[in-house]
Every structure is written in structure tokens, then in C-alpha cells.
Design an enzyme around this catalytic site. Structure first.
Site, PDB file in Angstrom:
ATOM      1  N   MET A 110       0.645  -1.155   0.024  1.00  0.00           N
ATOM      2  CA  MET A 110      -0.156  -0.024  -0.088  1.00  0.00           C
ATOM      3  C   MET A 110       0.892   1.276  -0.001  1.00  0.00           C
ATOM      4  O   MET A 110       0.369   2.201   0.173  1.00  0.00           O
ATOM      5  CB  MET A 110      -0.937  -0.055   1.084  1.00  0.00           C
ATOM      6  CG  MET A 110      -1.994  -1.328   0.989  1.00  0.00           C
ATOM      7  SD  MET A 110      -3.462  -0.909   2.044  1.00  0.00           S
ATOM      8  CE  MET A 110      -2.929  -0.646   3.810  1.00  0.00           C
ATOM      9  N   LEU A 132       6.805   3.308   1.629  1.00  0.00           N
ATOM     10  CA  LEU A 132       7.552   2.014   1.510  1.00  0.00           C
ATOM     11  C   LEU A 132       8.762   2.021   3.006  1.00  0.00           C
ATOM     12  O   LEU A 132       9.275   3.223   2.923  1.00  0.00           O
ATOM     13  CB  LEU A 132       8.232   1.569   0.302  1.00  0.00           C
ATOM     14  CG  LEU A 132       7.322   1.455  -0.779  1.00  0.00           C
ATOM     15  CD1 LEU A 132       7.893   1.176  -2.123  1.00  0.00           C
ATOM     16  CD2 LEU A 132       6.388   0.147  -0.323  1.00  0.00           C
ATOM     17  N   HIS A 141       9.536  -3.478   3.492  1.00  0.00           N
ATOM     18  CA  HIS A 141       8.917  -3.680   2.130  1.00  0.00           C
ATOM     19  C   HIS A 141      10.141  -4.109   0.974  1.00  0.00           C
ATOM     20  O   HIS A 141      10.037  -4.765   0.127  1.00  0.00           O
ATOM     21  CB  HIS A 141       8.197  -2.393   1.488  1.00  0.00           C
ATOM     22  CG  HIS A 141       6.904  -1.943   2.352  1.00  0.00           C
ATOM     23  ND1 HIS A 141       6.991  -1.038   2.938  1.00  0.00           N
ATOM     24  CD2 HIS A 141       5.733  -2.625   2.363  1.00  0.00           C
ATOM     25  CE1 HIS A 141       5.664  -0.839   3.562  1.00  0.00           C
ATOM     26  NE2 HIS A 141       4.849  -1.918   2.964  1.00  0.00           N
ATOM     27  N   GLY A 150       4.934  -9.820   3.517  1.00  0.00           N
ATOM     28  CA  GLY A 150       5.726  -9.693   5.010  1.00  0.00           C
ATOM     29  C   GLY A 150       4.917 -10.703   5.932  1.00  0.00           C
ATOM     30  O   GLY A 150       3.944 -10.777   6.001  1.00  0.00           O
ATOM     31  N   LYS A 180       4.915  -9.820   9.045  1.00  0.00           N
ATOM     32  CA  LYS A 180       4.316  -8.949  10.122  1.00  0.00           C
ATOM     33  C   LYS A 180       2.803  -9.160  10.298  1.00  0.00           C
ATOM     34  O   LYS A 180       2.298  -9.359  11.363  1.00  0.00           O
ATOM     35  CB  LYS A 180       4.534  -7.316  10.340  1.00  0.00           C
ATOM     36  CG  LYS A 180       4.087  -6.643  11.267  1.00  0.00           C
ATOM     37  CD  LYS A 180       4.556  -5.184  11.178  1.00  0.00           C
ATOM     38  CE  LYS A 180       3.462  -4.399  10.206  1.00  0.00           C
ATOM     39  NZ  LYS A 180       2.380  -4.048  10.900  1.00  0.00           N
ATOM     40  N   GLN A 227      -2.831 -12.129   7.758  1.00  0.00           N
ATOM     41  CA  GLN A 227      -3.176 -11.740   6.253  1.00  0.00           C
ATOM     42  C   GLN A 227      -2.254 -12.785   5.494  1.00  0.00           C
ATOM     43  O   GLN A 227      -2.922 -13.359   4.525  1.00  0.00           O
ATOM     44  CB  GLN A 227      -2.630 -10.457   6.241  1.00  0.00           C
ATOM     45  CG  GLN A 227      -2.397 -10.070   4.446  1.00  0.00           C
ATOM     46  CD  GLN A 227      -1.978  -8.534   4.330  1.00  0.00           C
ATOM     47  OE1 GLN A 227      -2.790  -7.801   4.477  1.00  0.00           O
ATOM     48  NE2 GLN A 227      -0.622  -8.479   4.026  1.00  0.00           N
ATOM     49  N   SER A 243       4.083   1.144   8.392  1.00  0.00           N
ATOM     50  CA  SER A 243       3.822   2.710   7.663  1.00  0.00           C
ATOM     51  C   SER A 243       3.028   3.357   8.956  1.00  0.00           C
ATOM     52  O   SER A 243       2.898   4.584   8.972  1.00  0.00           O
ATOM     53  CB  SER A 243       2.932   2.594   6.280  1.00  0.00           C
ATOM     54  OG  SER A 243       3.841   1.818   5.558  1.00  0.00           O
TER      55      SER A 243
HETATM   56  O1  PAF Z   1      -0.209  -5.465   3.559  1.00  0.00           O
HETATM   57  C1  PAF Z   1      -0.697  -4.819   2.744  1.00  0.00           C
HETATM   58  O2  PAF Z   1       0.138  -3.952   2.572  1.00  0.00           O
HETATM   59  C2  PAF Z   1      -1.769  -4.846   2.260  1.00  0.00           C
HETATM   60  O3  PAF Z   1      -2.885  -5.509   3.006  1.00  0.00           O
HETATM   61  C3  PAF Z   1      -1.986  -5.632   0.782  1.00  0.00           C
HETATM   62  C4  PAF Z   1      -1.509  -7.164   0.893  1.00  0.00           C
HETATM   63  C5  PAF Z   1      -0.891  -5.044  -0.239  1.00  0.00           C
HETATM   64  C6  PAF Z   1      -3.404  -5.789   0.198  1.00  0.00           C
HETATM   65  O4  PAF Z   1      -3.926  -4.471  -0.042  1.00  0.00           O
END
Ligand code: PAF
Length: 288
Positions: A30, A33, A37, A149, A151, A155, A188
Site C-alpha cells: 500500500m 515503503l 517492504h 511480510g 508482520k 493476512q 507505515s
Molecule cells: O499488507 C498490505 O500492505 C496490504 O494488506 C496488501 C497485501 C498490499 C493488500 O492491500
């Protein structure tokens, strides 16, 4: 390094490489960075001929009262960092490019069960937003490998399940959490912290580490350990969302016999929500 804002231009660029048999890696982000990232981009670089980093603040994964509008957008600086890191293409679409008929009309991808606990319990719809945009990105880019990642542990588990359940032809790769010198997980959202909050924020990591150490030394009274961690964080001025000890594969509450457990924590510090996690391998600790 090139930047494209449209799906058609991205596809034309990638077709050119695919015709030459090049391997393609995707790093979904997103933006805004940081070194964490960039470590994903470096890992992608080692595994592919072409590295695409997407930068898209996905409105579908933000709740109504969350920080969609204030989320930091720093495209020029991100481009500079990506260029230095050996990225080939930045894909930075608008919400309209990704959701041409609006969010309400867009088809959703929902991963059941593992999305309902932990962050999912506090952020309804969040993981459906993540699963939907990641599926969309996978279908647009059709990468051989995608790097995320650790973290965002839950997800990552959601994305791995999504790729497996839907037989998506992509290898999902992960990289360890990148930390500041004091141990705070890079994020971020750390930029929202005041200087006082910033110095306190590392306590989440310290609490995870202290609890992990109890487990490494043989404690398995997970409920008591969890209660103690939540109480300590609250005493230090955090508003904990949860502190859970889970089976690393299923993300269900850890059982005495589990051989790998993960400690997941999410807590508010002022107006900033911080998450972090530590995994503990107990395969060699069965003598405890
Ligand atoms: O982890 C992130 O930055 C977001 O959740 C992702 C995987 C880019 C999806 O928008």
C-alpha cells in the site's frame, strides 16, 4: 524503472516478458515503503527476471472509521526507493481502475473461518477486502511468485489459504518481520506515533518476546500467559485488541500438544493500532 497506472499498460509490458519466458514476481503493497517492504523486493529480485511492486491503498480493506483518508501516500519517494532496490515496474492504479463500477458493485472473495478471529473479529470485512484485492492483483499480474511480510501473520495465512483453495498458480513466499533497532516492527502506521508513543511502542514486542520465552522454557498455561500479557499492556497505557497464542497453521487457540505456536498481538497506542507476532517452534522442546 517504469510506473504504470493502468491495467492494460501493465498487461502489455508483462506479455512482452512472458513471451520471452521471463519469470515474474509481484510484491503487493500500500506504499509508504520502509526497509521491510524493500526486503520483500530484494527477495523477489532473487527469484524472478521481472519484479512488479504494486502500490494501492485499497479502500475495500478499510472500515468506515479507519484511516483510509489519512493513510500516508508517498508515491515519488516510494518510486525512488524502489528504483534503488532493483524493482522493474511500479503498478500504482487508482481506485477507479481497480473497482470501475464502485466498491459496492465489486465481486468479493471471502476466506472463511481463519478470517473471523484476531484482527478479523475487530475489523469486520477487512480480510475480505484484502483477499479481493490480492486475487485481483494475482489475476492482473499473473506472477510466478508473490512476496508478503510476516508482520501481518493472519493476512499471510489468509492469502496462503486463498491461493491453495482456489488453485491459484502462484507461489506465495514470505519474509520475516523487519524491525527497528529497539525491536519495534516496521510499519507505515508507526509514523502516526508521537515521540512518547514511539518510545513506548516497543513494549508490544517486548511482551511478545517475554511470553515466548516463558513458552520456550516449558510453560503451556496459555490462558494465564495471555491474561497476564493483556493486563501488562493495559497497565502500560495500551488498549489491547487481543493477545492470543495460536496454532501457527490453523490460527485456532493453541493446544498443549501443538508443536508450533504463534503469539499474535494487536493494541492501540493513542490513535494508532499496532500489530506484531512471534512464532515459537516447540519441536525440540517436547522434553519439557
Ligand atoms: O499488507 C498490505 O500492505 C496490504 O494488506 C496488501 C497485501 C498490499 C493488500 O492491500
Amino acid at each position: 524503472m517504469r510506473t504504470t497506472h493502468t491495467i492494460n499498460e501493465l498487461k502489455a509490458y508483462l506479455q512482452h516478458h512472458r513471451n520471452r519466458g521471463h519469470r515474474i514476481a509481484l510484491v503487493p503493497t500500500m506504499g509508504n515503503l520502509h526497509q521491510g517492504h524493500l526486503a520483500l523486493v530484494k527477495a523477489a529480485r532473487q527469484q524472478a527476471d521481472v519484479v512488479v511492486t504494486s502500490i494501492f491503498v485499497n479502500p475495500l480493506q478499510f472500515g468506515a472509521n479507519e484511516d483510509l483518508d489519512s493513510y500516508p501516500r508517498t508515491l515519488a519517494e516510494d518510486q525512488r526507493l524502489l528504483n534503488e532496490t532493483g524493482n522493474d515496474l511500479v503498478f500504482a492504479p487508482s481506485p477507479r481502475e481497480m473497482y470501475p463500477n464502485g466498491l459496492d458493485q465489486h465481486t468479493r472473495v471471502t476466506v472463511p473461518v481463519i478470517t473471523e478471529l484476531h484482527c478479523g473479529a475487530n475489523r469486520p470485512g477487512h480480510f475480505t477486502g484484502v483477499a479481493t484485492v490480492v486475487t485481483l492483483l494475482f489475476n492482473i499480474v499473473q506472477p510466478d511468485v508473490a512476496v508478503f511480510g510476516e508482520k501481518d501473520f493472519q493476512q499471510l495465512a489468509v492469502i496462503r489459504k486463498l491461493a491453495q483453495d482456489l488453485c491459484l498458480p502462484v507461489h506465495v513466499e514470505s519474509m520475516p518481520t523487519y524491525r527497528e533497532a529497539d525491536g519495534l516492527a516496521m510499519s507505515s502506521r508507526n509514523r502516526y506515533l508521537s515521540p512518547q508513543e514511539r518510545s513506548k511502542a516497543v513494549l508490544i514486542y517486548q511482551m511478545l518476546e517475554a511470553t515466548a520465552e516463558h513458552i520456550r522454557k516449558g510453560r503451556r498455561d496459555y490462558t494465564a500467559l495471555t491474561d497476564q500479557a493483556v493486563r501488562s499492556l493495559a497497565e502500560q497505557g495500551f488498549k489491547p485488541d487481543y493477545f492470543n497464542i495460536v496454532n501457527s497453521q490453523t490460527l485456532a487457540p493453541a493446544e498443549y500438544t501443538d508443536l508450533q505456536v504463534t503469539l499474535l498481538a494487536a493494541a492501540w497506542l493513542g490513535n494508532t493500532r499496532l500489530i506484531d507476532n512471534i512464532s515459537v517452534d516447540l519441536k525440540d522442546a517436547s522434553n519439557h
